[in-house]
Design a protein around this motif. Structure first.
Motif, short mmCIF file in Angstrom:
data_model
loop_
_atom_site.label_atom_id
_atom_site.label_comp_id
_atom_site.label_asym_id
_atom_site.label_seq_id
_atom_site.Cartn_x
_atom_site.Cartn_y
_atom_site.Cartn_z
N PHE A 114 18.18 78.92 17.09
CA PHE A 114 18.11 79.86 15.98
C PHE A 114 16.70 79.85 15.40
O PHE A 114 15.96 78.88 15.53
N HIS A 140 18.48 84.27 12.84
CA HIS A 140 19.09 84.77 14.07
C HIS A 140 19.57 83.59 14.91
O HIS A 140 18.77 82.76 15.35
N VAL A 142 21.00 82.61 18.30
CA VAL A 142 20.98 83.24 19.62
C VAL A 142 21.92 82.51 20.59
O VAL A 142 21.88 81.27 20.68
N LEU A 161 23.06 88.59 25.85
CA LEU A 161 22.91 87.79 24.64
C LEU A 161 23.83 88.28 23.54
O LEU A 161 24.11 89.48 23.43
N VAL A 163 23.73 87.73 19.40
CA VAL A 163 22.96 87.15 18.29
C VAL A 163 23.74 87.35 16.99
O VAL A 163 24.16 88.46 16.68
N VAL A 230 21.22 92.74 23.82
CA VAL A 230 21.83 92.00 22.71
C VAL A 230 23.04 92.72 22.12
O VAL A 230 22.96 93.89 21.76
N TRP A 232 24.74 92.65 18.83
CA TRP A 232 24.36 92.17 17.51
C TRP A 232 25.58 92.05 16.59
O TRP A 232 26.43 92.94 16.52
#
Length: 308
Positions: A114, A140, A142, A161, A163, A230, A232
């Motif tokens: 992070f 963030h 991750v 990913l 996040v 990502v 999110w």
């Protein structure tokens, strides 16, 4: 998944997926700043870029199962923080890898690191904005998709990913979970330096108490090379940080030797992407549909019987 002897090193300082590799240097100001990233790195001019401004009046509610956080309540055996010239990055060693599933995520994601984004003062700092409001800092957390094996493999996959974005708001008192980290920042003021952090708090301590309310959209890394990989999650609730703690972050220096402040990318165009918001319920959307159908059937039967 526990290792028999050695602790699990979740990520290496040498492997920084937020660097540009052999490409040109990038900054947060001047000719190599965010306004020019798109011409320096082709992917930074994509249609699925992050961060964004989240307009709460223009989101669609979804009902997902609550997040399942595995090994988030166990303090790591070791923590390290590095000044990478752009941010303060925290990595951990742990006997069992922290993992996150559910919450609308498609698969299991393993924690990698992070890091933080902050402003020169507390009127700015976060990358995402909510109805145009910018927080003084954004964290963030991750994670990479476990089925891809490694962080390096995951950054080339569209869903590689996940996040977790956490806003920080100024409090009159220090955040205890941040205290060991802030103390270590005093020893890594120059780019490239790193220090060991007292591993007193688990990862859960860096997340808001309410994990049910969050925003979800498909986006990218917020620094070059801006990989559009990502999923999110931006939590609606913030965690505290004191002005004293903020000053320690602002004391770091960047690659150019200047104060590391305003290390955030401005909001990017949404480009017809959907932004979802979680309904605060333990039921997923499939369950909600079943409930709706049941109620419809019962109501129909009641009306039919009344008319008989």
């Amino acid at each position: 998944m526990a290792l028999p002897a050695l602790v699990l090193c979740l990520a290496l300082f040498a492997q920084d997926v937020w660097s540009s590799g052999d490409g040109p240097a990038w900054t947060y100001t001047g000719q190599h700043g965010p306004v020019n990233w798109g011409s320096m790195f082709r992917t930074c001019a994509g249609k699925r870029q992050s961060p964004i401004n989240i307009e709460t009046g223009n989101v669609k509610t979804e009902f997902w199962k609550p997040f399942s956080l595995k090994n988030f309540d166990q303090p790591p055996t070791n923590m390290r923080v590095k000044n990478n010239g752009h941010s303060a990055v925290v990595e951990i060693d742990a006997p069992s890898a922290p993992r996150v599933t559910q919450g609308g995520l498609k698969g299991e994601y393993i924690f990698a690191q992070f890091h933080f984004h902050w402003g020169a003062d507390s009127s700015m700092g976060s990358e995402h904005t909510i109805d145009g409001v910018r927080y003084p800092m954004e964290l963030h957390m991750v994670h990479y998709k476990g089925s891809y094996g490694t962080l390096g493999n995951a950054v080339s996959k569209p869903d590689g990913l996940a996040v977790l974005g956490v806003m920080l708001e100024v409090s009159e008192t220090d955040n205890p979970a941040l205290t060991p980290l802030v103390s270590a920042l005093n020893n890594i003021t120059e780019s490239g330096m790193f220090a060991t952090v007292a591993a007193s708090y688990p990862l859960r301590a860096f997340l808001p108490s309410n994990l049910e309310r969050f925003y979800r959209y498909e986006g990218s890394l917020t620094t070059p090379t801006c990989n559009e990989v990502v999923t999110w999650t931006v939590f609606a609730n913030a965690i505290p940080v004191s002005e004293k703690q903020m000053r320690s972050f602002r004391s770091l220096r960047n690659d150019q030797g200047g104060n590391m402040v305003n290390n955030f990318r401005p909001p990017q165009a949404l480009n017809n992407r959907r932004v979802l918001v979680s309904g605060e319920s333990g039921a997923d959307s499939a369950s909600m549909k079943k409930v709706g159908l049941t109620l419809y059937f019962m109501t129909s039967m009641a009306v039919l019987m009344m008319n008989m």
